[in-house]
Design an enzyme around this catalytic site. Structure first.
Site, PDB file in Angstrom:
ATOM      1  N   CYS A   2      42.072 -17.082   0.258  1.00  0.00           N
ATOM      2  CA  CYS A   2      43.061 -18.400   0.468  1.00  0.00           C
ATOM      3  C   CYS A   2      44.371 -18.155  -0.515  1.00  0.00           C
ATOM      4  O   CYS A   2      44.114 -17.208  -1.569  1.00  0.00           O
ATOM      5  CB  CYS A   2      42.129 -19.408  -0.170  1.00  0.00           C
ATOM      6  SG  CYS A   2      40.644 -19.710   0.785  1.00  0.00           S
ATOM      7  N   ARG A  28      47.662 -12.196   2.535  1.00  0.00           N
ATOM      8  CA  ARG A  28      46.152 -12.352   1.999  1.00  0.00           C
ATOM      9  C   ARG A  28      45.089 -12.446   2.787  1.00  0.00           C
ATOM     10  O   ARG A  28      43.948 -12.177   2.556  1.00  0.00           O
ATOM     11  CB  ARG A  28      46.160 -13.484   0.882  1.00  0.00           C
ATOM     12  CG  ARG A  28      47.095 -13.415  -0.166  1.00  0.00           C
ATOM     13  CD  ARG A  28      47.250 -14.590  -0.872  1.00  0.00           C
ATOM     14  NE  ARG A  28      46.202 -14.882  -1.918  1.00  0.00           N
ATOM     15  CZ  ARG A  28      45.825 -14.792  -2.958  1.00  0.00           C
ATOM     16  NH1 ARG A  28      46.574 -14.056  -3.731  1.00  0.00           N
ATOM     17  NH2 ARG A  28      44.694 -14.879  -3.682  1.00  0.00           N
ATOM     18  N   TRP A  85      40.794 -18.895   3.852  1.00  0.00           N
ATOM     19  CA  TRP A  85      39.875 -18.015   4.397  1.00  0.00           C
ATOM     20  C   TRP A  85      38.477 -18.504   4.159  1.00  0.00           C
ATOM     21  O   TRP A  85      37.971 -18.513   3.168  1.00  0.00           O
ATOM     22  CB  TRP A  85      40.116 -16.707   3.458  1.00  0.00           C
ATOM     23  CG  TRP A  85      39.432 -15.430   3.987  1.00  0.00           C
ATOM     24  CD1 TRP A  85      39.956 -14.654   4.858  1.00  0.00           C
ATOM     25  CD2 TRP A  85      38.365 -14.577   3.675  1.00  0.00           C
ATOM     26  NE1 TRP A  85      39.166 -13.376   5.179  1.00  0.00           N
ATOM     27  CE2 TRP A  85      37.910 -13.554   4.259  1.00  0.00           C
ATOM     28  CE3 TRP A  85      37.227 -15.067   2.534  1.00  0.00           C
ATOM     29  CZ2 TRP A  85      36.992 -12.709   4.069  1.00  0.00           C
ATOM     30  CZ3 TRP A  85      36.344 -14.125   2.424  1.00  0.00           C
ATOM     31  CH2 TRP A  85      36.099 -13.042   3.314  1.00  0.00           C
ATOM     32  N   ASN A 111      41.140 -22.568  -4.290  1.00  0.00           N
ATOM     33  CA  ASN A 111      40.731 -21.298  -4.084  1.00  0.00           C
ATOM     34  C   ASN A 111      39.617 -21.021  -4.855  1.00  0.00           C
ATOM     35  O   ASN A 111      39.572 -21.440  -5.882  1.00  0.00           O
ATOM     36  CB  ASN A 111      41.814 -20.205  -4.480  1.00  0.00           C
ATOM     37  CG  ASN A 111      42.564 -20.198  -3.705  1.00  0.00           C
ATOM     38  OD1 ASN A 111      43.060 -20.817  -2.452  1.00  0.00           O
ATOM     39  ND2 ASN A 111      43.863 -19.216  -3.830  1.00  0.00           N
ATOM     40  N   GLY A 112      38.445 -20.165  -4.335  1.00  0.00           N
ATOM     41  CA  GLY A 112      37.293 -20.085  -5.210  1.00  0.00           C
ATOM     42  C   GLY A 112      36.023 -20.889  -4.382  1.00  0.00           C
ATOM     43  O   GLY A 112      36.234 -21.190  -3.141  1.00  0.00           O
ATOM     44  N   GLU A 485      38.388   7.363   2.666  1.00  0.00           N
ATOM     45  CA  GLU A 485      39.587   6.657   2.831  1.00  0.00           C
ATOM     46  C   GLU A 485      40.290   6.527   4.138  1.00  0.00           C
ATOM     47  O   GLU A 485      40.620   5.492   4.802  1.00  0.00           O
ATOM     48  CB  GLU A 485      40.586   6.938   1.772  1.00  0.00           C
ATOM     49  CG  GLU A 485      42.107   6.213   1.927  1.00  0.00           C
ATOM     50  CD  GLU A 485      41.805   4.951   1.550  1.00  0.00           C
ATOM     51  OE1 GLU A 485      40.803   4.182   1.260  1.00  0.00           O
ATOM     52  OE2 GLU A 485      42.827   4.123   1.651  1.00  0.00           O
ATOM     53  N   LYS A 489      40.427   3.365   6.348  1.00  0.00           N
ATOM     54  CA  LYS A 489      41.771   2.842   6.906  1.00  0.00           C
ATOM     55  C   LYS A 489      41.768   2.577   8.437  1.00  0.00           C
ATOM     56  O   LYS A 489      42.115   1.812   9.072  1.00  0.00           O
ATOM     57  CB  LYS A 489      42.990   3.698   6.455  1.00  0.00           C
ATOM     58  CG  LYS A 489      44.349   3.175   6.221  1.00  0.00           C
ATOM     59  CD  LYS A 489      44.501   2.553   4.854  1.00  0.00           C
ATOM     60  CE  LYS A 489      43.140   1.862   4.304  1.00  0.00           C
ATOM     61  NZ  LYS A 489      43.579   1.548   2.945  1.00  0.00           N
ATOM     62  N   GLU A 492      39.334  -0.161   9.682  1.00  0.00           N
ATOM     63  CA  GLU A 492      40.258  -1.648   9.005  1.00  0.00           C
ATOM     64  C   GLU A 492      41.080  -2.151   9.912  1.00  0.00           C
ATOM     65  O   GLU A 492      41.207  -3.420  10.180  1.00  0.00           O
ATOM     66  CB  GLU A 492      40.363  -1.331   7.447  1.00  0.00           C
ATOM     67  CG  GLU A 492      41.158  -2.518   6.904  1.00  0.00           C
ATOM     68  CD  GLU A 492      41.642  -2.049   5.660  1.00  0.00           C
ATOM     69  OE1 GLU A 492      42.053  -0.931   5.267  1.00  0.00           O
ATOM     70  OE2 GLU A 492      41.842  -3.244   4.947  1.00  0.00           O
ATOM     71  N   HIS A 508      23.100  16.973   7.614  1.00  0.00           N
ATOM     72  CA  HIS A 508      21.784  16.010   7.271  1.00  0.00           C
ATOM     73  C   HIS A 508      21.509  14.797   7.970  1.00  0.00           C
ATOM     74  O   HIS A 508      20.871  13.874   7.428  1.00  0.00           O
ATOM     75  CB  HIS A 508      21.961  16.045   5.530  1.00  0.00           C
ATOM     76  CG  HIS A 508      21.886  16.802   4.901  1.00  0.00           C
ATOM     77  ND1 HIS A 508      20.856  18.070   4.858  1.00  0.00           N
ATOM     78  CD2 HIS A 508      22.970  17.689   4.039  1.00  0.00           C
ATOM     79  CE1 HIS A 508      21.380  19.000   4.127  1.00  0.00           C
ATOM     80  NE2 HIS A 508      22.408  18.830   3.814  1.00  0.00           N
ATOM     81  N   LYS A 607      43.715  -9.592   1.562  1.00  0.00           N
ATOM     82  CA  LYS A 607      44.350  -8.638   0.652  1.00  0.00           C
ATOM     83  C   LYS A 607      43.603  -8.604  -0.501  1.00  0.00           C
ATOM     84  O   LYS A 607      43.347  -7.467  -1.318  1.00  0.00           O
ATOM     85  CB  LYS A 607      45.993  -8.886   0.713  1.00  0.00           C
ATOM     86  CG  LYS A 607      46.690  -7.998  -0.336  1.00  0.00           C
ATOM     87  CD  LYS A 607      46.850  -6.681   0.293  1.00  0.00           C
ATOM     88  CE  LYS A 607      47.495  -5.574  -0.472  1.00  0.00           C
ATOM     89  NZ  LYS A 607      47.234  -4.249  -0.052  1.00  0.00           N
TER      90      LYS A 607
HETATM   91  O1  M6R Z   1      42.991  -4.901  -5.167  1.00  0.00           O
HETATM   92  P1  M6R Z   1      41.968  -3.820  -5.185  1.00  0.00           P
HETATM   93  O2  M6R Z   1      42.244  -2.701  -5.257  1.00  0.00           O
HETATM   94  O3  M6R Z   1      40.860  -4.349  -6.265  1.00  0.00           O
HETATM   95  O4  M6R Z   1      41.138  -4.285  -3.730  1.00  0.00           O
HETATM   96  C1  M6R Z   1      39.952  -3.604  -3.413  1.00  0.00           C
HETATM   97  C2  M6R Z   1      39.689  -3.768  -1.839  1.00  0.00           C
HETATM   98  O5  M6R Z   1      39.619  -4.901  -1.501  1.00  0.00           O
HETATM   99  C3  M6R Z   1      40.829  -2.998  -1.241  1.00  0.00           C
HETATM  100  O6  M6R Z   1      40.981  -1.757  -1.725  1.00  0.00           O
HETATM  101  C4  M6R Z   1      40.499  -2.870   0.161  1.00  0.00           C
HETATM  102  O7  M6R Z   1      39.504  -2.037   0.423  1.00  0.00           O
HETATM  103  C5  M6R Z   1      41.612  -2.486   1.009  1.00  0.00           C
HETATM  104  N1  M6R Z   1      42.351  -3.703   1.854  1.00  0.00           N
HETATM  105  C6  M6R Z   1      41.541  -1.446   2.163  1.00  0.00           C
HETATM  106  O8  M6R Z   1      42.621  -0.891   2.713  1.00  0.00           O
END
Ligand code: M6R
Length: 612
Positions: A2, A28, A85, A111-112, A485, A489, A492, A508, A607
């Site tokens: 949010c 976000r 969100w 938020n929260g 990673e 990516k 995602e 394995h 985000k």
């Molecule tokens: O702000 P942060 O680095 O703590 O965020 C952690 C994850 O939420 C963040 O890296 C997430 O995995 C990315 N959006 C991936 O691209």
């Protein structure tokens, strides 16, 4: 997650400021949006009609809210806005914020998570209060209204309501006719923007950057009151708190797309600049030494524990590899698992939280647990003034510039470079070889990233494997985090199935999934043992007819066993992962673009993940 924006401006016309602020917070991640305004035009209009605060809210994109406002005269001199969100109740118009009391005299954005919302709701319903949403947040305007009805003034009513809440919150409320915004923070970020003739409030600085760069970060337990020409912060008992006004370096231009189709692509291309920013003033090329500002008093730790999530966790794995190589006891923990793991802490343990945003709830919680158990903590973060930066004993900033795309790109590269600097600062012999060699490798890295960006064949590779069933990514040693990673990516932003594995683990179990329809991306650099063994794994998947894409520097003969090659320059072992990862970022981006995905705001993701 949010997003919150609020503005108190004497001239009225807050509606567009709110909508623009919400647009700045879109990155976000959200599923509905809304605004509430009072005063000025809104007040005159409503005085003649039903009274109350004007609220407009819509499920879906911000454009749906803008469409709903066409032809409406809603505007005012104070206002609050929100992108939601969902946590409690599905995305819908009724669950969107702001929420109001029954008479429409109070509007609140939150938020929260209010953990005791059920008991508060039961209590309020027993008194005849009718709820109009499924959210936990709606209890707040009703509690404020109840206190107002008992004769409390708006500020006291807000404070009283907040005192009833358990859980996490960044809250902003307006009360009809009060001409002010009332705000409170507990475990969810909130920042004030100090303007000229108007004051702002937001969950994140980019929301109001085009209006002011002067900011005041609220701490947990603090309350703020904003009017057009004044602001103040108080603690829970009402005592004034002296706050420093800080000027953020980011500009509004930096948070725009600068002609790129997506923020993600812009941020991928910003990597050379981001890395230069991270290195600036921290490496001495003549002496070949590293000095990170503010960390000189930090003793060399006997043990380092990393805590992080998602992409930042992959950086943590890389950091653990470097420290292990230097003979330092180390482990990388998923922040959400840290509390359960309860790893032993010694007085010489340093717990390092890696977090781009500095606001990830899981990481903050792990850091707090570590501090609570007496450990020294350090935040490696991109956001100056973030909660992690303020709560940890030490902080090192990435200086990558604002990252708006939900997918972390330039900040991951900066984390890898930042970890090299941090580790050299803490343990000057950590490179185990020539520090000058490492310093010069780091110095050359931004130009090498540029080379990869200029020459990448990632878009062609995407054409070749478009429509494949699953995508696998493998690597060993420092390239294992790159494989993870690359897969993260990819999944995602493309929504296609992708997995990352340690190359040696394929046999394995995962090898059972490998077929002619599952391209395997393998990262192989140098010609050491890791490269030789990874080539062995490449042969294993090739024998199962899987198409193989190698990301390689050409030092070994890995390309001979590949169907496609993504080249990177031959560089230092520690900087090669950055270059390999840039190729994989581009693969993910081009695949997502071909599939027409919402690249900057992938479905269901946010985000900054501010709930555990
Ligand atoms: O702000 P942060 O680095 O703590 O965020 C952690 C994850 O939420 C963040 O890296 C997430 O995995 C990315 N959006 C991936 O691209």
């Amino acid at each position: 997650m949010c997003g919150i924006i609020g503005v108190a401006g004497s001239a009225g016309g807050t509606r567009e400021v709110l909508l623009d602020g919400l647009a700045n917070l879109e990155y976000r991640g959200y599923d509905s949006a809304g605004i509430a305004v009072d005063g000025g035009a809104s007040r005159e209009r409503n005085a003649a009609a039903r009274g109350g605060i004007d609220v407009a809210k819509k499920e879906g994109e911000l454009s749906a809210l803008r469409r709903a406002l066409v032809g409406e005269t809603i505007d005012g001199s104070v206002g609050i806005g929100h992108t939601r969100w969902s946590t409690h109740g599905p995305p819908s118009d009724r669950n969107a914020h702001p929420h109001t009391d029954g008479a429409g005299r109070v509007a609140v954005v939150h938020n929260g998570i209010i953990e005791n919302h059920e008991s508060l709701r039961t209590e309020l319903e027993a008194k005849g209060v009718a709820f109009s949403s499924d959210t936990d947040s709606e209890v707040v305007p009703h509690l404020i209204a109840e206190a107002l009805a008992r004769g409390a003034d708006p500020e006291a009513a807000f404070r009283e309501a907040v005192s009833r809440l358990d859980g996490s919150y960044a809250l902003a409320a307006i009360v009809e006719g009060a001409g002010a915004i009332f705000a409170a923070r507990h475990d969810s970020p909130l920042v004030l923007g100090i303007g000229d003739g108007a004051n702002y409030l937001a969950s994140d600085v980019p929301a109001f950057l085009e209006h002011t760069r002067d900011v005041v970060y609220l701490e947990d337990g603090e309350f703020a009151v904003l009017t057009a020409d004044a602001w103040r912060v108080e603690d829970a008992s009402g005592e004034p708190v002296e706050k420093e006004v800080q000027t953020v370096e980011w500009s509004a231009e930096q948070t725009g797309k600068s002609g790129y189709d997506h923020f993600m692509l812009k941020e991928i291309h910003e990597q050379p600049k981001a890395l230069r920013g991270c290195l600036r003033g921290r490496v001495d090329e003549l002496d070949g030494c590293v000095a990170v500002e503010g960390l000189d008093g930090l003793e060399a730790p006997a043990e380092v524990q990393f805590v992080a999530c998602g992409t930042s966790y992959h950086a943590a794995l890389y950091g653990a590899y470097l420290l292990g190589d230097a003979g330092v006891a180390t482990a990388a923990y998923l922040a959400s698992e840290y509390a359960t793991s309860q790893p032993p802490l010694s007085p010489d343990t340093l717990v390092v939280g890696i977090t781009q945003s500095g606001e990830t709830a899981d990481t903050l919680s792990a850091l707090r647990k570590a501090r609570g158990r007496g450990a020294e903590t350090l935040a490696l973060t991109n956001v100056v003034g973030s909660t992690a930066a303020r709560e940890c004993d030490h902080v090192m900033h990435l200086r990558a510039g604002p990252e708006i795309g939900v997918a972390a790109t330039k900040t991951f590269s900066s984390q890898l470079v930042g970890l090299n600097l941090l580790i050299e600062e803490l343990l000057p012999d950590a490179s185990r070889g020539d520090v000058r060699e490492l310093v010069s490798a780091l110095r050359d890295l931004p130009a090498q990233v540029q080379e990869v960006l200029d020459d990448s064949r990632a878009a062609d590779v995407v054409d070749e494997y478009f429509g494949a069933k699953s995508f696998f990514f493998v690597g060993r040693g420092v390239h294992y985090p790159v494989a993870l990673e690359g897969a993260l990516k990819f999944k995602e932003i493309t929504y296609e199935h992708a997995e990352g594995f340690a190359a040696g683990e394929l046999k394995h179990g995962p090898l059972a999934l490998v077929t002619a329809e599952t391209p395997v991306f393998a990262v192989v650099t140098g010609d050491g043992e890791n490269a030789r063994k990874t080539i062995g794994n490449v042969k294993e998947v090739e024998a199962r007819d899987a198409p193989v894409v190698v990301v390689t520097d050409g030092v070994s003969d890995a390309a001979m066993y590949a169907d496609s090659v993504l080249e990177i320059p031959a560089v230092h072992e520690r900087t090669a992962p950055v270059l390999a990862n840039v190729q994989l970022q581009l693969v993910a981006y081009h695949m997502a673009a071909r599939l027409g995905r919402a690249i900057d705001k992938p479905r269901n993701l946010a985000k900054s993940v501010t709930v555990e």
